[in-house]
Design an enzyme around this catalytic site. Structure first.
Site, PDB file in Angstrom:
ATOM      1  N   HIS A  51       3.560 -32.653 -13.382  1.00  0.00           N
ATOM      2  CA  HIS A  51       2.986 -31.869 -12.286  1.00  0.00           C
ATOM      3  C   HIS A  51       3.517 -30.439 -12.321  1.00  0.00           C
ATOM      4  O   HIS A  51       4.726 -30.230 -12.314  1.00  0.00           O
ATOM      5  CB  HIS A  51       3.348 -32.520 -10.945  1.00  0.00           C
ATOM      6  CG  HIS A  51       2.819 -31.776  -9.760  1.00  0.00           C
ATOM      7  ND1 HIS A  51       3.634 -31.312  -8.759  1.00  0.00           N
ATOM      8  CD2 HIS A  51       1.560 -31.404  -9.434  1.00  0.00           C
ATOM      9  CE1 HIS A  51       2.898 -30.698  -7.856  1.00  0.00           C
ATOM     10  NE2 HIS A  51       1.640 -30.736  -8.242  1.00  0.00           N
ATOM     11  N   HIS A  55      -6.686 -26.900  -5.356  1.00  0.00           N
ATOM     12  CA  HIS A  55      -6.789 -28.346  -5.535  1.00  0.00           C
ATOM     13  C   HIS A  55      -8.188 -28.891  -5.324  1.00  0.00           C
ATOM     14  O   HIS A  55      -8.493 -29.998  -5.752  1.00  0.00           O
ATOM     15  CB  HIS A  55      -5.814 -29.055  -4.592  1.00  0.00           C
ATOM     16  CG  HIS A  55      -4.382 -28.858  -4.972  1.00  0.00           C
ATOM     17  ND1 HIS A  55      -3.538 -28.018  -4.284  1.00  0.00           N
ATOM     18  CD2 HIS A  55      -3.652 -29.370  -5.986  1.00  0.00           C
ATOM     19  CE1 HIS A  55      -2.346 -28.038  -4.858  1.00  0.00           C
ATOM     20  NE2 HIS A  55      -2.383 -28.840  -5.890  1.00  0.00           N
ATOM     21  N   ARG A 111      -2.108  -9.664   3.419  1.00  0.00           N
ATOM     22  CA  ARG A 111      -1.466 -10.446   2.360  1.00  0.00           C
ATOM     23  C   ARG A 111      -0.715 -11.595   3.006  1.00  0.00           C
ATOM     24  O   ARG A 111       0.350 -11.416   3.608  1.00  0.00           O
ATOM     25  CB  ARG A 111      -0.509  -9.560   1.559  1.00  0.00           C
ATOM     26  CG  ARG A 111       0.294 -10.338   0.500  1.00  0.00           C
ATOM     27  CD  ARG A 111      -0.628 -10.824  -0.604  1.00  0.00           C
ATOM     28  NE  ARG A 111       0.105 -11.448  -1.705  1.00  0.00           N
ATOM     29  CZ  ARG A 111       0.122 -12.749  -1.938  1.00  0.00           C
ATOM     30  NH1 ARG A 111      -0.518 -13.590  -1.111  1.00  0.00           N
ATOM     31  NH2 ARG A 111       0.748 -13.242  -2.983  1.00  0.00           N
ATOM     32  N   CYS A 147       1.123  -3.480  -1.407  1.00  0.00           N
ATOM     33  CA  CYS A 147       1.454  -4.711  -2.132  1.00  0.00           C
ATOM     34  C   CYS A 147       1.876  -4.357  -3.551  1.00  0.00           C
ATOM     35  O   CYS A 147       1.332  -3.426  -4.164  1.00  0.00           O
ATOM     36  CB  CYS A 147       0.228  -5.621  -2.156  1.00  0.00           C
ATOM     37  SG  CYS A 147       0.487  -7.173  -3.034  1.00  0.00           S
ATOM     38  N   TYR A 180       7.686 -11.015  -7.615  1.00  0.00           N
ATOM     39  CA  TYR A 180       7.819  -9.610  -7.251  1.00  0.00           C
ATOM     40  C   TYR A 180       8.958  -8.947  -8.030  1.00  0.00           C
ATOM     41  O   TYR A 180       9.847  -8.308  -7.468  1.00  0.00           O
ATOM     42  CB  TYR A 180       8.022  -9.471  -5.738  1.00  0.00           C
ATOM     43  CG  TYR A 180       6.843  -9.997  -4.952  1.00  0.00           C
ATOM     44  CD1 TYR A 180       5.574  -9.427  -5.117  1.00  0.00           C
ATOM     45  CD2 TYR A 180       6.977 -11.057  -4.068  1.00  0.00           C
ATOM     46  CE1 TYR A 180       4.481  -9.915  -4.412  1.00  0.00           C
ATOM     47  CE2 TYR A 180       5.882 -11.539  -3.358  1.00  0.00           C
ATOM     48  CZ  TYR A 180       4.642 -10.969  -3.537  1.00  0.00           C
ATOM     49  OH  TYR A 180       3.553 -11.440  -2.846  1.00  0.00           O
TER      50      TYR A 180
END
Length: 572
Positions: free
Chosen positions: A134, A158, A233, A280, A418
């Site tokens: 997974h 999903h 965001r 961002c 980030y």
């Protein structure tokens, strides 16, 4: 090995409905719901048998990034090439009748020792063999013995066909009808159902969690961005916070735990207002993606906005509750935790250096107002951190906890996302500890009008170009250069205020230029031009300037793109 092919996932193109058919045709697979990244080592660098297996297969197994993985908020590169034989095998469905299980029987299979069973839409699946493969690691065990729906609902990835095809290979039975009805009632609540409404003009990069930006032409219509159009965001569902029950916890080296109500925050500390631009880290990622594939939300040029923020200075609050020279001798960072949670109950977190947090010139706010009104829900109601001059990721929304610490935040978004890496780093070689967390952003500018691909009338004989410019760390933008011939000749743009024809306000104090500058210029067409390549580049007060191309600053995450912005228009 028979189940290894079930990990093969094809990346899908995910674009907002506002994009044109041509954009859809030309687009490369994009991550639609990114809130972080995991390396292909299935975590923070440890080797995993699944990873080793794929690596040993050679270039045939080429990894591509596809979307969010439940429980980690991470984007993972795990798409692989199918050959026709494998596709045919994967498409085989069971035609024989399958056994019927009760929820009680499913619940008994909730560990690796007993087997891991889950249910989804009335079917029962034995995913024991898939747990190790997974992409989100063992977080999948959170659903063991129960329903997948509550966990999968947090991440749109999903619900895509290729994920459901993988799951179908593990089907072992069906859930009895009476238990299905109970699950339908229990799973009827969409975690995003209480999210606030959004302005229809926003270009949607992902719906769940919601991430959107305004059209570029609207972005620079106002010096102060209207709250409804301010880019959004989010990493998780927007938390519902009762302001009367809200408590801000302050912990760490100050000693003990302080609990502040919203009213106490407003009444005990002077109200301070700052005009600051937030950007961002992934702003203009789509431009970087055109040069070479990157992983993350497909932000255009508008993942940046400007607003006035009001609240208590973080400095005032910390000093009021015991911050002194003794604490200064130990503390190095101030950590923030939000009230927005992932499926594991882990909150979004980040931190900033102590000197920024307590600097008198740092203007860090515990903000409760935006543009003169209470914070909108999408922007952190009732309290968020505003860290002027710093990447948006550190401006934590729905603030629940402040920790004065010797250490940087250990959250995923501080340690494994980030961050900027060199162009040669790929998903097999990335070492997150090798790069510092992004704080201040580099100098930036972009053209918002005219739009790329638009047509201008040759009878006008000139073109008006508009845009924005900003630099991190409080560095003031002192010049914007604009070209209509791809950079052969240059013209200096004029800075504009929010009011038509007005000049900008006086320059802010050195190091405190938190807000962007809007600019405009009208330039004659080059003689005989049939196409114009408009280019802009900004220079800040430290004489930092933008690089001319993307490739020298390209990175696998697609952050920190501040290359010259280029727009092509045709002359009719």
């Amino acid at each position: 090995m028979q189940h290894l092919r079930h990990c093969q996932v094809l990346t899908r193109v995910l674009l907002p409905s506002s994009h044109s058919a041509q954009q859809l045709k030309n687009n490369i697979p994009l991550a639609s719901a990114c809130s972080g990244l995991l390396s292909l080592r299935w975590g923070s660098g440890s080797s995993h048998q699944g990873h080793n297996y794929y690596s040993s297969r050679g270039p045939r197994f080429r990894y591509v990034l596809t979307g969010l993985v439940a429980g980690t908020g991470a984007v993972l590169a795990y798409g692989l090439h199918h050959n026709k034989a494998e596709q045919a095998a994967a498409s085989v469905t069971h035609t024989s009748s399958l056994p019927v299980y009760s929820q009680e029987e499913v619940t008994k299979h909730s560990s690796l020792d007993q087997g891991v069973w889950v249910t989804y839409k009335g079917s029962v699946y034995d995913i024991t063999d898939f747990v190790a493969k997974h992409p989100g690691g063992d977080k999948i065990l959170l659903a063991a013995g129960g329903a997948l729906e509550p966990f999968w609902a947090l991440y749109a990835i999903h619900g895509q066909d290729h994920v459901l095809e993988i799951l179908s290979e593990y089907k072992v039975g069906v859930l009895r009808p009476e238990d299905c009805k109970k699950q339908e009632i229990a799973n009827s609540t969409d975690p995003y159902s209480t999210d606030p409404p959004r302005h229809p003009a926003l270009i949607v990069n992902s719906l769940k969690p919601f991430n959107g930006e305004p059209p570029p032409a609207l972005l620079t219509d106002n010096y102060i961005t209207p709250s409804a159009l301010f880019f959004k965001r989010n990493h998780f569902p927007v938390p519902q916070v009762d302001p009367s029950k809200y408590r801000l916890q302050i912990e760490g080296l100050l000693g003990g735990t302080i609990s502040l109500t919203l009213e106490e925050l407003k009444s005990r500390f002077p109200k301070h207002t700052v005009t600051a631009t937030l950007q961002c880290a992934g702003n203009r990622r789509s431009d970087m993606h055109k040069a070479k594939q990157v992983k993350g939300l497909n932000w255009g040029v508008a993942a940046i906005s400007n607003a006035t923020w009001s609240g208590a200075r973080l400095r005032d609050v910390l000093y009021h509750y015991g911050f002194d020279t003794e604490v200064t001798a130990k503390a190095r960072h101030v950590q923030f935790e939000g009230l927005d949670l992932d499926v594991t109950g882990t909150s979004y977190g980040a931190s900033i250096p102590l000197n920024k947090a307590v600097s008198e010139e740092g203007d860090v706010l515990l903000a409760y107002e935006m543009n003169g009104e209470d914070l909108p829900k999408d922007h952190g109601y009732p309290v968020r951190v505003i860290v002027p001059g710093t990447v948006g990721a550190r401006n934590v929304k729905w603030l629940g906890k402040i920790i004065v610490s010797e250490e940087e935040s250990q959250s995923h978004w501080q340690q494994n996302d980030y961050k900027g890496f060199p162009p040669g780093t790929d998903w097999d070689t990335v070492d997150y500890k090798s790069a510092p967390a992004i704080q201040e952003l580099p100098v930036q500018s972009a053209i918002t009008q005219p739009a790329d691909g638009s047509i201008v009338d040759s009878n006008m004989e000139e073109v008006t170009v508009k845009g924005y410019a900003w630099s991190g760390g409080g560095r003031e933008v002192v010049r914007v250069d604009v070209s209509v011939d791809g950079g052969k000749t240059w013209h200096v743009a004029e800075f504009q205020n929010s009011e038509e024809g007005q000049k900008p306000e006086l320059s802010p104090p050195p190091g405190q230029a938190w807000a962007w500058k809007l600019w405009e210029i009208t330039i004659p067409f080059p003689e005989g031009a049939q196409e114009l390549e408009l280019v802009c580049k900004a220079v800040d007060s430290s004489y930092n300037s933008q690089p001319d191309t993307v490739l020298p600053i390209w990175n696998l995450r697609g952050v920190l793109n501040n290359s010259w912005h280029r727009v092509k228009v045709k002359v009719n």
